[in-house]
Write an enzyme that holds these catalytic residues in place. Sequence first.
Site, PDB file in Angstrom:
ATOM      1  N   ASP A   1     -13.869  -6.776  -4.967  1.00 15.02           N
ATOM      2  CA  ASP A   1     -13.940  -6.905  -3.510  1.00 15.02           C
ATOM      3  C   ASP A   1     -15.301  -7.506  -3.182  1.00 15.02           C
ATOM      4  OD1 ASP A   1     -11.511  -5.652  -3.487  1.00 15.02           O
ATOM      5  OD2 ASP A   1     -12.197  -3.794  -2.545  1.00 15.02           O
TER       6      ASP A   1
ATOM      7  N   ASP B   1       0.859  -1.188   0.000  1.00 13.73           N
ATOM      8  CA  ASP B   1       0.000   0.000   0.000  1.00 13.73           C
ATOM      9  C   ASP B   1       0.891   1.231   0.000  1.00 13.73           C
ATOM     10  OD1 ASP B   1      -2.078  -1.719   0.172  1.00 13.73           O
ATOM     11  OD2 ASP B   1      -2.739  -1.136   2.175  1.00 13.73           O
TER      12      ASP B   1
END
Lengths: 252, 211
Positions: A130, A11
């Site tokens: 997701d 990230d």
Amino acid sequence: MLAKRIIPCLDVNAGRVVKGVNFVELRDAGDPVEIARRYDDQGADEITFLDITASSDDRDIILHIVEAVASQVFIPLTVGGGVRQVDDVRRLLNAGADKVSMNTAAVNNPQLVADASARVGAQCIVVAVDAKQTSPGRWEVFTHGGRKNAGLDAIEWARTVESLGAGEILLTSMDRDGTKAGFDLALTRAVADAVGIPVIASGGVGNLQHLADGVTEGRADAVLAASIFHYGEFTVRQAKEYMRARGIEVRL
Amino acid sequence: MKVVVVDYGMGNLRSVAKAIEHVAPTAEVRVSSAAAEIRAADRVVVPGQGAMPDCMRELSARGLRDAVIRAAAEKPFLGICVGLQMLFGHAEEGNVMGLEILPGRVPRFPEAAMAAPDGSRLKVPHMGWNQVHQAEAHPLWDGIADDARFYFVHSYYVEPLDPEVIAGSTHYGIPFTSAIARANIFAVQFHPEKSAQAGLRLLGNFMRWNP
């Protein structure tokens, strides 16, 4: 034989890797280039950067990161986060990314997947799905980091993006993400069996057995993990040795 | 020494150029869409990503077709991915013709052959690290183990008519040609610029190659 891939995920926020990356002798735990190079040394098959930069002023920083990494690390790079239009895809590819991943933008505007795929080729387009289980045997697609239900069946959506021209699916179980309880194997297998394009399993890896299960039980073509690698619990090489010992084809 | 990476508007040329700079720091690496520069180059690399019809159209639109054909006839020439496929004739993708420098065609992986032993199916694109079996010794394979793994991303593959040009083969549902060599031409289906050490070695070998 084609090897199953292991993909560490980083990230990145405003040019820095967030979530501590805990390698021995790492000079700068936030430097994406140094961390990417370390994963390359360990034998990572690809690296995925997820740009979580919130401020639009800082959005271009990821392009410089990609340029810097791509000039030193010679394995495939996937970049996701904040991609809204075909031009975003092109700029990331021109900076040195090999694949660009999109999630919310694809749900809001499925034509983006088709347009981007037609422009740069399906092999560059990853759609991140997701998914959360909403009832037995049913998973629904969520956007905005899992906060918003898009009202789409995850398996149907996977088929849809394949037909629109996605080259790969990055499938994350929102139920498992961060739990270290292992992939949602039923979800992974359902999606992997539903589409003819590669599926990357993501969300929930806590140990090496989980990675192997994603391939053998989940039938994923690749497995993605973050924390088990970042915190130095396991190296990518250890993960590959473990998988090989279980009869899984890996690049070692 | 001047090497030109031919830019016809398709895909990630930067990575190819960076990888060559990495293995040959003293070489002048140019990403160019100028026919004159291709003619003046000592070595030529033709990469390529994306759909074959787009690649062929862009090559012609930019007036690079003849320069690429000339380069393939007379100087060290490395084709990568679509840069391999375009050397051949009929491409199933978009039903277009390639440059027809080598006889053969470019079919898609056949659906029927894509069944894996565990009952799942092999995915197309063929994406990831697969082994390349070297058909013969070649300067570009120098220092690279037989059956070494390289990174592939493709849905179509070349089927040369002349088996003599096959320099490497790979298995994915079916055996297919993953590298070809003829005289000053070497071309690969995989991406050496994304294939870590083995790929860098191959690019270094290309930069030293004197066919």
